[in-house]
Design a protein around this motif. Sequence first.
Motif, PDB file in Angstrom:
ATOM      1  N   UNK A 100      32.867  29.402  70.425  1.00 50.92           N
ATOM      2  CA  UNK A 100      31.453  29.690  70.198  1.00 50.92           C
ATOM      3  C   UNK A 100      31.266  30.882  69.263  1.00 50.92           C
ATOM      4  N   UNK A 101      32.128  31.890  69.374  1.00 49.01           N
ATOM      5  CA  UNK A 101      32.039  33.047  68.481  1.00 49.01           C
ATOM      6  C   UNK A 101      32.308  32.623  67.045  1.00 49.01           C
ATOM      7  N   UNK A 104      20.963  39.799  73.096  1.00 51.00           N
ATOM      8  CA  UNK A 104      21.847  38.986  73.928  1.00 51.00           C
ATOM      9  C   UNK A 104      23.210  38.882  73.255  1.00 51.00           C
ATOM     10  N   UNK A 105      24.239  38.728  74.063  1.00 51.20           N
ATOM     11  CA  UNK A 105      25.593  38.538  73.555  1.00 51.20           C
ATOM     12  C   UNK A 105      26.256  37.376  74.276  1.00 51.20           C
ATOM     13  N   UNK A 106      27.167  36.729  73.584  1.00 51.01           N
ATOM     14  CA  UNK A 106      28.033  35.730  74.205  1.00 51.01           C
ATOM     15  C   UNK A 106      29.448  36.288  74.185  1.00 51.01           C
ATOM     16  N   UNK A 107      30.004  36.537  75.365  1.00 50.32           N
ATOM     17  CA  UNK A 107      31.369  37.046  75.485  1.00 50.32           C
ATOM     18  C   UNK A 107      31.828  36.829  76.914  1.00 50.32           C
ATOM     19  N   UNK A 108      33.102  37.013  77.135  1.00 50.05           N
ATOM     20  CA  UNK A 108      33.639  36.887  78.480  1.00 50.05           C
ATOM     21  C   UNK A 108      34.990  37.591  78.521  1.00 50.05           C
ATOM     22  N   UNK A 109      35.345  38.096  79.690  1.00 50.39           N
ATOM     23  CA  UNK A 109      36.668  38.712  79.848  1.00 50.39           C
ATOM     24  C   UNK A 109      37.771  37.706  79.527  1.00 50.39           C
ATOM     25  N   UNK A 127      24.650  33.232  77.939  1.00 47.30           N
ATOM     26  CA  UNK A 127      24.231  34.459  77.269  1.00 47.30           C
ATOM     27  C   UNK A 127      24.112  35.603  78.266  1.00 47.30           C
ATOM     28  N   UNK A 128      24.467  36.797  77.820  1.00 49.33           N
ATOM     29  CA  UNK A 128      24.310  37.995  78.643  1.00 49.33           C
ATOM     30  C   UNK A 128      23.378  38.974  77.930  1.00 49.33           C
ATOM     31  N   UNK A 134      31.074  43.654  72.388  1.00 51.35           N
ATOM     32  CA  UNK A 134      32.333  43.480  73.121  1.00 51.35           C
ATOM     33  C   UNK A 134      33.370  42.765  72.256  1.00 51.35           C
ATOM     34  N   UNK A 135      34.635  42.855  72.624  1.00 48.90           N
ATOM     35  CA  UNK A 135      35.664  42.112  71.886  1.00 48.90           C
ATOM     36  C   UNK A 135      35.388  40.604  71.896  1.00 48.90           C
ATOM     37  N   UNK A 136      35.674  39.953  70.776  1.00 47.15           N
ATOM     38  CA  UNK A 136      35.473  38.499  70.614  1.00 47.15           C
ATOM     39  C   UNK A 136      34.093  38.117  71.132  1.00 47.15           C
ATOM     40  N   UNK A 137      33.086  38.525  70.403  1.00 46.44           N
ATOM     41  CA  UNK A 137      31.702  38.302  70.850  1.00 46.44           C
ATOM     42  C   UNK A 137      30.791  37.955  69.699  1.00 46.44           C
ATOM     43  N   UNK A 138      29.700  37.293  70.062  1.00 39.51           N
ATOM     44  CA  UNK A 138      28.593  37.004  69.157  1.00 39.51           C
ATOM     45  C   UNK A 138      27.348  37.640  69.758  1.00 39.51           C
ATOM     46  N   UNK A 139      26.504  38.243  68.929  1.00 39.02           N
ATOM     47  CA  UNK A 139      25.339  38.970  69.421  1.00 39.02           C
ATOM     48  C   UNK A 139      24.126  38.702  68.536  1.00 39.02           C
TER      49      UNK A 139
END
Length: 501
Positions: free
Chosen positions: A327-328, A452-457, A473-474, A491-496
Amino acid sequence: MPETRIALDRSARVAPANRRLFGSFVEHLGRCVYDGIYEPGHPTANEDGFRLDVVDLVRELGSTTIRYPGGNFVSGFRWEDSVGPREKRPVRRDLAWHSLESNQVGLDEFSRWLKLTGSELMLAVNLGTRGIESALDLLEYANHPSGTALSDWRIANGTPEPHDIRMWCLGNEMDGPWQTGYMTADDYGKLAARTAAAMKMADKDLELVVCGSSGSGMPTFGEWERIVLEHSYEHVDFISAHAYYQERGGDLGSFLASSIDMQYFIDTVVATADHVGYKLKSTKKINISFDEWNIWYLDEHKESEEVNDEWRFAPRQLEDVYSVADAVVLGNLLITLLKNSDRVTSASLAQLVNVIAPIMTEPGGAAWRQTTFYPFSVMSRLTRGEILRPTITTGTYETAVHGEAGLVDAVASYDAEDGSAAVFLVNRSQTETETVRIDVRDLGVSSVREAVSLWDEDVYAKNTLQQQDRVGLRPNSTAALDGGVLTVELPPVSWTAVALG
């Protein structure tokens, strides 16, 4: 914490925000149409058999122009099979995907589905196994008001008003040996030119797309565009570009920088098209229709046996399940398309439902959003006014495939009418949060309306039938505007996305 600086200036205008850049693609392939948008027995199906839960998601996604019905499928398609009484429509073999086509969904039904979704039709004609006459017949059936054999046939089939289709694709990927009826650039260029000239005799205001290369790795890339355009330049309006990306061999760093290849693709096609224009002493510009682009794990599908000689109806084919990293990258590819919207004026995310798609369905059951749904839907919703190209100062890293890549990439839009703006960013770093400071003083904005950001651990987390909302989305609470400077942490490996007003 690493820091990136970005400056936004209204004078760095690329082009007006073009809604056609948020197009998608529906091909008669796998479960995209059947069990995807069309499932008569589903609890949400309407009188035409279309799933209204899917319609709702398509509207939320914000897709605009829909390319149809292919794709490789169109090169063996007889359009006449898919109109008229459904009980009389023949079953045919689709050689492209080795499956059976029932023809229960055709132009008239699909046009009604488009009205439900608020989308524009971009129709492809078969130049693989057919040619000029078939294209002209389809144009007459689709667009002529009444009083001719084919327009009156459309009316008799229950569609009294013409479809008034403006955008037409002159075949599909005719440079590819996998394509039924593929050709040399010289042969295709001549056929496309004759077909385009004939179609514009019927309607001079049609917008015609000639086939470009199926990827920047094609051995004929660049030379194909030159030869095809030397034949067809004065008759067409767009040349197509197709590109798919995937992570290979665990090389996440190169995958995250995939947009570098897309930029190379665009630059090469623009330079080639303009060279032909100068050579022909033409005053017109040929724009790019990037009408197939996405993340596609093609290597894995080639090794599978899902495309075989069993000749099945709507088999499960190419049903990639997308991760956060996917997604990123998709968000970054869309950023690149927007940054080039002065010459890329149409684009189609391939595809829309089930087949390498942002929307998935289960027969008789749920429809849900893949991870890739989110950046596309938010960018479609927030992009307004004009596209601005930012000045970015950021750190870099080395990739095995693309060389040096920036850690942060971004694009922005600004709407002078209401004073709103939106900034879209990606952080390609796999380990570090990136603080970004964006000078927005020239935009005159005073507040953060949404962040909003899209990311995850887990960068490989996915949404599945069993866990449909695992990734979403967060809210990004770090976004703050002070003294004309927007600060946000990525955040690392993220889209915002950050919306300003």
